[in-house]
Design an enzyme around this catalytic site. Structure first.
Site, mmCIF file in Angstrom:
data_model
loop_
_atom_site.group_PDB
_atom_site.id
_atom_site.type_symbol
_atom_site.label_atom_id
_atom_site.label_comp_id
_atom_site.label_asym_id
_atom_site.label_seq_id
_atom_site.Cartn_x
_atom_site.Cartn_y
_atom_site.Cartn_z
ATOM 1 N N ARG A 15 0.571 -38.072 -33.604
ATOM 2 C CA ARG A 15 1.652 -36.711 -33.552
ATOM 3 C C ARG A 15 2.996 -37.367 -34.110
ATOM 4 O O ARG A 15 3.145 -38.734 -34.143
ATOM 5 C CB ARG A 15 1.598 -36.234 -32.277
ATOM 6 C CG ARG A 15 0.425 -35.294 -31.749
ATOM 7 C CD ARG A 15 0.434 -34.879 -30.453
ATOM 8 N NE ARG A 15 0.533 -36.003 -29.380
ATOM 9 C CZ ARG A 15 0.454 -35.792 -28.188
ATOM 10 N NH1 ARG A 15 0.535 -34.658 -27.693
ATOM 11 N NH2 ARG A 15 0.071 -36.956 -27.459
ATOM 12 N N LYS A 75 5.515 -39.295 -27.164
ATOM 13 C CA LYS A 75 5.195 -40.107 -25.987
ATOM 14 C C LYS A 75 6.122 -40.837 -25.506
ATOM 15 O O LYS A 75 7.216 -41.114 -26.062
ATOM 16 C CB LYS A 75 3.976 -40.819 -26.407
ATOM 17 C CG LYS A 75 2.526 -39.875 -26.526
ATOM 18 C CD LYS A 75 2.310 -39.017 -25.502
ATOM 19 C CE LYS A 75 1.911 -39.677 -24.305
ATOM 20 N NZ LYS A 75 1.592 -38.749 -23.299
ATOM 21 N N TYR A 96 7.995 -36.369 -24.244
ATOM 22 C CA TYR A 96 7.373 -36.539 -22.964
ATOM 23 C C TYR A 96 7.511 -38.016 -22.129
ATOM 24 O O TYR A 96 7.424 -38.978 -22.807
ATOM 25 C CB TYR A 96 5.830 -36.524 -23.000
ATOM 26 C CG TYR A 96 5.316 -35.101 -23.466
ATOM 27 C CD1 TYR A 96 5.418 -34.002 -22.499
ATOM 28 C CD2 TYR A 96 4.815 -34.955 -24.573
ATOM 29 C CE1 TYR A 96 5.055 -32.876 -22.756
ATOM 30 C CE2 TYR A 96 4.386 -33.737 -25.036
ATOM 31 C CZ TYR A 96 4.498 -32.577 -24.290
ATOM 32 O OH TYR A 96 3.946 -31.247 -24.633
ATOM 33 N N SER A 136 -1.004 -28.801 -23.015
ATOM 34 C CA SER A 136 -2.123 -28.566 -21.642
ATOM 35 C C SER A 136 -3.117 -27.825 -22.171
ATOM 36 O O SER A 136 -4.351 -27.797 -21.997
ATOM 37 C CB SER A 136 -1.225 -27.779 -20.731
ATOM 38 O OG SER A 136 -0.451 -28.925 -20.087
ATOM 39 N N ASP A 200 -8.963 -24.060 -7.343
ATOM 40 C CA ASP A 200 -7.557 -23.866 -7.017
ATOM 41 C C ASP A 200 -7.186 -23.702 -5.402
ATOM 42 O O ASP A 200 -8.102 -22.967 -4.681
ATOM 43 C CB ASP A 200 -6.936 -23.014 -7.805
ATOM 44 C CG ASP A 200 -5.540 -23.306 -8.179
ATOM 45 O OD1 ASP A 200 -5.292 -23.970 -9.312
ATOM 46 O OD2 ASP A 200 -4.676 -22.973 -7.303
ATOM 47 N N VAL A 241 -5.199 -31.248 -12.617
ATOM 48 C CA VAL A 241 -4.314 -30.850 -11.528
ATOM 49 C C VAL A 241 -2.997 -31.319 -11.854
ATOM 50 O O VAL A 241 -2.646 -32.231 -12.666
ATOM 51 C CB VAL A 241 -4.604 -31.757 -10.368
ATOM 52 C CG1 VAL A 241 -3.689 -31.407 -9.121
ATOM 53 C CG2 VAL A 241 -6.115 -31.267 -9.870
ATOM 54 N N LEU A 242 -1.908 -30.343 -11.838
ATOM 55 C CA LEU A 242 -0.694 -31.109 -11.971
ATOM 56 C C LEU A 242 0.379 -30.617 -10.838
ATOM 57 O O LEU A 242 0.382 -29.302 -10.344
ATOM 58 C CB LEU A 242 -0.127 -29.954 -13.510
ATOM 59 C CG LEU A 242 1.495 -30.240 -13.564
ATOM 60 C CD1 LEU A 242 1.586 -31.558 -14.053
ATOM 61 C CD2 LEU A 242 1.872 -29.069 -14.531
ATOM 62 N N ILE A 269 -8.024 -35.095 -17.168
ATOM 63 C CA ILE A 269 -6.650 -34.463 -18.132
ATOM 64 C C ILE A 269 -5.349 -34.852 -17.493
ATOM 65 O O ILE A 269 -4.328 -35.126 -18.122
ATOM 66 C CB ILE A 269 -6.636 -32.904 -18.045
ATOM 67 C CG1 ILE A 269 -8.135 -32.668 -19.025
ATOM 68 C CG2 ILE A 269 -5.475 -32.444 -19.156
ATOM 69 C CD1 ILE A 269 -8.105 -31.153 -18.953
ATOM 70 N N GLU A 325 19.352 -26.719 -29.416
ATOM 71 C CA GLU A 325 20.510 -26.364 -28.358
ATOM 72 C C GLU A 325 21.063 -27.948 -28.014
ATOM 73 O O GLU A 325 22.569 -27.834 -28.198
ATOM 74 C CB GLU A 325 19.660 -25.775 -27.157
ATOM 75 C CG GLU A 325 20.816 -25.105 -26.305
ATOM 76 C CD GLU A 325 19.736 -24.505 -25.105
ATOM 77 O OE1 GLU A 325 20.447 -23.891 -23.832
ATOM 78 O OE2 GLU A 325 18.530 -24.462 -25.370
#
Length: 373
Positions: A15, A75, A96, A136, A200, A241-242, A269, A325
């Site tokens: 990317r 990354k 990130y 995500s 969940d 899960v986050l 993930i 911004e």
């Protein structure tokens, strides 16, 4: 402001942090954009495409890091990039970071003394994460595809066709987490005709999931016992899960994996945040899986990097308003004016400002407000 984009150097990362359309928006706003030569090639974007919308091409990453006021990446910096972090003490890095999963990167940014803003901790008042959401979605949609491939014998798995055939049952797919990536994973798994269960802790969220899928997915209140029962008969387990800014909780133990059916596949993930399986360790697209306790683990830490033409555009669509911004106002004024962007600030000139990262590494945290007063 000079905005710089170096090539990504993480293994199998294709990317790039800007598109030609984004360059045009920045240059039209009066900013200067520097792109390292070849930075967009993995995403099918040529240097000429960038030049056509106003960017300047530079020969090396060092030239970007040494000149840019605002460095955009996809990354987190890897070890070979750590010396570049200190070239400009007044520089802003926007990318990130996932610092809760990496003490080394945290220490390198603190030592560098500049400002680091993480895409994944920019948070809106409704608790949504606008810069994490598109990736995500990509990772979530990829997870059942990767799981289905590695479930085949040729992919190292038990030799099950995920959709089954008449007279033979489809695969059981377990999705842990009903957030953005979990919902994306469940959507594709349902489309592949698998038997899908989604877990969940939030019962209201499960009600929403049940309504969304109209009974095609079985919703389960997450507990240790429920997860163990489901995993024992699972063919694919997807960890989605986050916990905001923090390490992911370990939901699937090595002992549980040893009791699963041999050749089952676990797709994590959550690996960017440390992973939600005890046996997780990061892998790459070149070498994506490993065997552990008889099962196949797929733990690629940059899953969207496999589909860069899609994921680059999806990411930049989300990040560009914030980039504009910061470039227009400077980071201090921008975060004062935009509380969600302020939540993205993780490091300021040697001080850690993100509480979950401090908790993960046992480091002291300075409130951002004290640093921008």
């Amino acid at each position: 402001m000079i905005v710089g984009v170096p090539s990504e150097v993480k293994d199998d990362e294709y990317r790039v942090a800007l598109t030609p359309a984004a360059v045009r928006e920045l240059t039209a706003a009066g900013q200067e954009v520097l792109i390292e030569t070849g930075a967009g090639s993995g995403s099918s974007i040529t240097d000429a495409d960038f030049v056509a919308t106003g960017a300047k091409i530079v020969d090396t990453a060092d030239a970007v890091w040494a000149t840019a006021d605002l460095v955009l990446k996809v990354k987190e910096p890897v070890e070979s990039e750590y010396p570049c972090l200190g070239l400009r003490k007044d520089q802003v890095l926007f990318t990130y970071l996932h610092l809760a999963a990496s003490r080394k990167c945290t220490d390198a940014l603190l030592k560098a003394g500049n400002v680091a803003i993480a895409y994944e901790t920019v948070r809106l008042p409704d608790n949504s994460l606008p810069l994490l959401t598109p990736m995500s979605e990509v990772a979530g949609r990829m997870a059942p595809l990767m799981g289905a491939h590695h479930l085949m014998r040729s992919g190292g798995g038990r030799g099950t066709l995920v959709c089954g055939v008449p007279g033979v049952a489809a695969a059981n797919v377990i999705v842990l987490g009903a957030g953005v990536s979990g919902m994306a994973a469940a959507t594709v798994a349902v489309g592949m005709l698998a038997n899908v269960h989604i877990f969940d802790k939030n019962l209201e969220r499960l009600r929403q999931v049940d309504h969304h899928f109209r009974g095609e997915v079985e919703t389960v209140a997450s507990s240790v016992h429920a997860i163990e029962e489901a995993c024992i008969s699972a063919d694919i387990v997807i960890g989605a899960v986050l916990v905001f800014g923090a390490k992911a909780p370990k939901l699937v133990s090595d002992d549980l994996v040893s009791r699963m059916r041999p050749g089952s596949v676990l797709v994590d993930i959550s690996v960017d945040q440390g992973g939600c399986f005890e046996g997780t360790h990061p892998t790459t697209h070149s070498n994506p899986v490993f065997k552990h306790n008889g099962c196949i683990f797929y733990c690629v830490a940059n899953m969207p990097g496999a589909v860069p033409e899609t994921s680059t555009h999806a990411l930049v669509n989300a990040t560009l308003p914030y980039t504009l911004e910061i470039a227009r106002l400077g980071w201090r004024t921008a975060v004062r004016a935009d509380p969600p962007l302020a939540e993205g600030v993780n490091v300021v000139q040697g001080s850690l400002t993100c509480a979950p990262v401090g908790e993960a590494h046992g480091l002291s945290v300075t409130p951002l407000a004290a640093l921008i007063a």
